[in-house]
Design a protein around this motif. Structure first.
Motif, short mmCIF file in Angstrom:
data_model
loop_
_atom_site.label_atom_id
_atom_site.label_comp_id
_atom_site.label_asym_id
_atom_site.label_seq_id
_atom_site.Cartn_x
_atom_site.Cartn_y
_atom_site.Cartn_z
N ALA A 443 0.83 -1.20 0.00
CA ALA A 443 0.00 0.00 0.00
C ALA A 443 0.86 1.25 0.00
CB ALA A 443 -0.92 -0.01 1.21
N ASN A 444 0.30 2.34 -0.59
CA ASN A 444 1.03 3.60 -0.69
C ASN A 444 0.07 4.75 -0.40
OD1 ASN A 444 2.00 6.03 -2.62
ND2 ASN A 444 3.77 4.82 -1.97
N SER A 456 4.07 7.40 1.86
CA SER A 456 4.38 6.42 2.90
C SER A 456 3.91 5.04 2.47
CB SER A 456 3.71 6.82 4.22
OG SER A 456 4.22 8.04 4.68
N ASP A 457 4.64 4.01 2.86
CA ASP A 457 4.35 2.64 2.46
C ASP A 457 3.90 1.80 3.65
OD1 ASP A 457 5.06 3.14 -0.17
OD2 ASP A 457 7.17 2.65 0.19
N ALA A 458 3.15 0.74 3.32
CA ALA A 458 2.77 -0.26 4.32
C ALA A 458 2.59 -1.60 3.61
CB ALA A 458 1.48 0.13 5.04
N THR A 459 2.92 -2.67 4.30
CA THR A 459 2.78 -4.02 3.75
C THR A 459 1.80 -4.80 4.61
OG1 THR A 459 5.05 -4.00 2.93
CG2 THR A 459 3.96 -6.13 3.10
N ILE A 460 0.82 -5.41 3.96
CA ILE A 460 -0.24 -6.14 4.65
C ILE A 460 -0.21 -7.59 4.17
CG2 ILE A 460 -2.72 -6.24 5.10
CD1 ILE A 460 -2.76 -3.23 4.18
N PHE A 461 -0.33 -8.52 5.12
CA PHE A 461 -0.20 -9.94 4.77
C PHE A 461 -1.31 -10.76 5.42
CE2 PHE A 461 1.70 -14.20 5.57
CZ PHE A 461 1.90 -14.57 4.24
N ASN A 462 -1.79 -11.77 4.68
CA ASN A 462 -2.77 -12.71 5.25
C ASN A 462 -2.52 -14.10 4.65
OD1 ASN A 462 -4.37 -11.26 2.80
ND2 ASN A 462 -5.02 -13.41 2.96
N TRP A 463 -2.95 -15.12 5.35
CA TRP A 463 -2.84 -16.49 4.86
C TRP A 463 -3.93 -17.35 5.49
CZ3 TRP A 463 -2.21 -20.56 8.23
CH2 TRP A 463 -1.74 -20.26 9.52
N ALA A 464 -4.19 -18.49 4.86
CA ALA A 464 -5.17 -19.44 5.42
C ALA A 464 -4.91 -20.82 4.84
CB ALA A 464 -6.60 -19.01 5.13
N ALA A 465 -5.22 -21.84 5.63
CA ALA A 465 -5.21 -23.23 5.18
C ALA A 465 -6.60 -23.81 5.45
CB ALA A 465 -4.15 -24.05 5.90
N THR A 466 -7.12 -24.58 4.53
CA THR A 466 -8.48 -25.09 4.65
C THR A 466 -8.52 -26.60 4.43
OG1 THR A 466 -8.99 -24.75 2.31
CG2 THR A 466 -9.43 -22.92 3.82
N VAL A 482 -10.93 -24.11 8.93
CA VAL A 482 -10.12 -22.99 8.45
C VAL A 482 -9.18 -22.57 9.58
CG1 VAL A 482 -10.11 -20.64 7.53
CG2 VAL A 482 -12.03 -22.16 7.01
N ILE A 483 -7.92 -22.45 9.23
CA ILE A 483 -6.95 -21.87 10.16
C ILE A 483 -6.14 -20.85 9.38
CG2 ILE A 483 -5.33 -23.78 9.74
CD1 ILE A 483 -4.20 -23.23 12.55
N GLY A 484 -5.97 -19.65 9.94
CA GLY A 484 -5.26 -18.65 9.19
C GLY A 484 -4.99 -17.38 9.97
N GLN A 485 -4.41 -16.43 9.26
CA GLN A 485 -4.12 -15.11 9.82
C GLN A 485 -4.86 -14.09 8.98
OE1 GLN A 485 0.11 -13.61 10.44
NE2 GLN A 485 -0.61 -12.20 8.84
N GLN A 486 -5.75 -13.36 9.61
CA GLN A 486 -6.46 -12.31 8.90
C GLN A 486 -5.51 -11.15 8.60
OE1 GLN A 486 -10.44 -11.26 9.95
NE2 GLN A 486 -10.85 -13.17 11.05
N PRO A 487 -5.86 -10.27 7.62
CA PRO A 487 -4.94 -9.22 7.19
C PRO A 487 -4.28 -8.47 8.35
CG PRO A 487 -6.84 -9.25 5.76
CD PRO A 487 -7.12 -10.25 6.84
N LYS A 488 -2.97 -8.37 8.23
CA LYS A 488 -2.15 -7.77 9.29
C LYS A 488 -1.10 -6.86 8.67
CE LYS A 488 1.56 -9.07 12.50
NZ LYS A 488 2.33 -10.21 13.09
N VAL A 489 -0.90 -5.67 9.22
CA VAL A 489 0.17 -4.78 8.78
C VAL A 489 1.48 -5.30 9.37
CG1 VAL A 489 1.05 -2.42 8.77
CG2 VAL A 489 -1.41 -2.82 8.66
N ILE A 490 2.32 -5.86 8.52
CA ILE A 490 3.58 -6.45 9.00
C ILE A 490 4.75 -5.46 8.90
CG2 ILE A 490 2.84 -8.79 8.48
CD1 ILE A 490 4.57 -8.68 5.97
N ARG A 491 4.58 -4.38 8.11
CA ARG A 491 5.60 -3.35 8.01
C ARG A 491 4.94 -2.04 7.61
NH1 ARG A 491 8.27 -0.02 5.35
NH2 ARG A 491 6.91 -0.36 3.54
N SER A 492 5.38 -0.94 8.21
CA SER A 492 4.80 0.36 7.88
C SER A 492 5.79 1.47 8.16
CB SER A 492 3.52 0.59 8.70
OG SER A 492 2.99 1.88 8.43
N ASP A 493 5.74 2.51 7.31
CA ASP A 493 6.55 3.71 7.56
C ASP A 493 6.02 4.46 8.77
OD1 ASP A 493 8.13 3.16 5.40
OD2 ASP A 493 7.10 4.55 4.03
#
Length: 550
Positions: A443-444, A456-466, A482-493
């Protein structure tokens, strides 16, 4: 099927059985014992009026692959050879009387078994043809011995002929009634009603307040109009009303949202309208004015069993990869099928809220949008892979994940994003399917504030296994995990808007098919460290969803 053949022979007036028909031109015909019809065979009579209407319509319009076509020479039947023992009999019936028909692929299928009713229907067709010849003053074409044989056969099958005529009369009467009472000749009405019982549990909400949720009993009703003008296109119109709440109001986080919520206070309105049509054999086009979902209507995820809000996953996150939601609203799309194992889909969708607004900074091209491309690969029947790219503007609020992930630069700060996703599905067996997905958003910031600099930048990450277990215990059932990680900001300015911890989404549900139209789905959702904050207590959501389809 007896049902289809019966309609072929009585409505089209043609014979679709094999060498047994040589009885018509053989002196020993009456001595052959005809086969018996099993009275317990459900296909022996058309019981369902709707199915009967559809079948009659298909035959009258010539749209079925089993439709018969009149032949004028036995040589037109590709699977009949001069060496066949019944060749001369077939030749006589085709070329002298014209009461033999073939399939559209010019085959006769003479080795196919038949019942007494089929034989009687074929006999009736030949009798009608002979009567036509006599009425046309061409009686010299009808041999005396053939007339004698036909008379014997008519007497032998008089009961079957009477029964067939009675059934034809009854079927035509029912068909006429249905045609008068049907909703539309081009439109089918489909409906879905959901009764939902739900509650949220935990010590505290994600916003730090006490979690004081009460059990709710709510509903959602949808009526869909499926209209086709040529049999290959689809005009889809959906009416929606419901009062199933967004549980974020009591839990303090979007991570607890249900897949089938509908907070419109039971006010009926059109929430989806689009038109799909084939451009050619490989290319399909879509255009819609409201409610288009890229992951449901245009560009399909691999785990189709989970995407349905009425019968699939119980959580909003569990339906499909959240980055698909960056492209929803009004717009158009194309899907090109290179082969059965590869396809490419493209779509451009503007926000529902702004697509119809001509104001500055709004509209289809100036307001929020999502442009999406997906390559789908199926190397084998068991393995599927989706590769996804989305370019979007102001579409980061996808309704799941943390507050920072939905608004990485703060409220009111415009943002663009390049998002990448991948999905894989592997079917170990028809009843054991593993799946996985990841989403990566870059994101910008496109505007600035006192705390945020443009760019400014930000990186958002999510994953899931079903894991999906179709037909578990009974056909139509579905168990899902379902097991997973909902969207998360893993890096941001902006350090203050970076999620410090990690939340896990755990979901289990079991859809029990009571009938092919009614299902009950109990399920539970567990959210650890809500809002990706280890200071927050675990939140539990329990629900029982009952779905009626009609």
């Amino acid at each position: 099927m007896v049902q289809k053949t019966f309609i072929d022979l009585t409505r089209v007036g043609s014979i679709v059985f094999g060498a047994t028909l040589t009885l018509v031109s053989s002196s020993f015909a009456a001595e052959v014992a005809p086969p018996q019809l099993n009275p317990n065979e459900p296909e022996a009579i058309v019981e369902n009026s709707t199915d009967a209407l559809e079948t009659v319509s298909q035959y009258s319009e010539g749209m079925t692959s089993n439709s018969l076509s009149q032949v004028t020479s036995v040589s037109q039947l590709s699977d009949v050879r001069p060496t066949d023992w019944a060749f001369q009999a077939l030749q006589s019936l085709v070329e002298r009387y014209g009461c033999i028909a073939g399939y559209p692929d010019r085959t006769y299928r003479g080795n196919r078994a038949l019942t007494r009713y089929e034989f009687a229907a074929g006999l009736n067709a030949c009798l009608d043809r002979v009567n036509e010849l006599i009425a046309a003053a061409t009686a010299d074409l009808v041999k005396k011995e053939d007339l004698a044989t036909l008379q014997k056969l008519q007497e032998e099958f008089s009961a079957e002929l009477a029964t067939l005529r009675g059934r034809v009369d009854a079927l035509e009467a029912r068909t006429t009634t249905l045609e008068k009472q049907q909703f539309s000749t081009t439109t089918k009405l489909a409906g879905e009603a959901i009764f939902a019982l739900a509650d949220a549990f935990g010590d505290r909400a994600a916003n730090g307040t006490d979690l004081n949720a009460n059990t709710v009993l709510a509903n959602r009703v949808r009526l869909s109009l499926n209209t086709s003008f040529n049999g290959r296109d689809l005009l889809f119109t959906r009416l929606n009303a419901g009062n199933i709440p967004n549980l974020a109001g009591v839990t303090g986080t979007n991570m607890t949202r249900l897949s089938y919520e509908s907070g419109v206070n039971n006010q009926l309105g059109i929430d989806k309208l689009y038109y799909r049509f084939p451009v050619n054999e490989k290319l399909t086009a879509y255009v819609g004015t409201t409610g288009l979902e890229s992951a449901v209507d245009l560009i399909f995820p691999l785990n189709r069993a989970f995407e349905s809000t009425g019968t699939g996953a119980i959580s909003r996150f569990g339906r499909f990869n959240p980055i698909y939601r960056q492209a929803v609203g009004a717009g158009a799309g194309l899907t090109y099928n290179f082969s059965n194992s590869a396809s490419l889909s493209l779509a451009y969708l503007a926000s529902d809220a702004t697509a119809s607004d001509p104001s500055v900074g709004r509209g289809v091209f100036s307001g929020p949008y999502g442009a999406i491309a997906q390559l789908t690969l199926r190397p084998t029947q068991a393995l599927g892979i989706n590769l996804l790219y989305i370019n979007s503007y102001n579409r980061l609020n996808v309704g799941v994940g943390s507050t920072f992930a939905n608004s990485p630069f703060g409220s009111g700060i415009a943002a663009s994003a390049n998002s990448f996703g991948a999905e894989v599905s592997f079917r170990l067996s028809p009843r054991f399917i593993l799946g996985g997905e990841v989403g990566w958003v870059l994101a910008n910031a496109e505007s600035s504030s006192a705390l945020v600099a443009r760019g400014s930048d930000a990186t958002i990450f999510n994953w899931a296994a079903t894991l999906s277990l179709p037909d578990l215990g009974k056909k139509g059932n579905l168990a899902g995990l379902v097991i997973g990680q909902q969207p998360k900001v893993i890096r941001s300015d902006i350090a203050a808007r970076e999620d410090a911890d990690t939340s896990l989404h755990l979901e289990a549900f079991y859809r029990l098919a009571l009938t092919d139209k009614i299902s009950v789905t109990p399920g539970v959702i567990v959210i650890t460290n809500p809002e990706h904050n280890s200071s927050n207590d675990t939140i539990y959501v329990g629900t029982i969803r009952t779905t009626f389809r009609f």
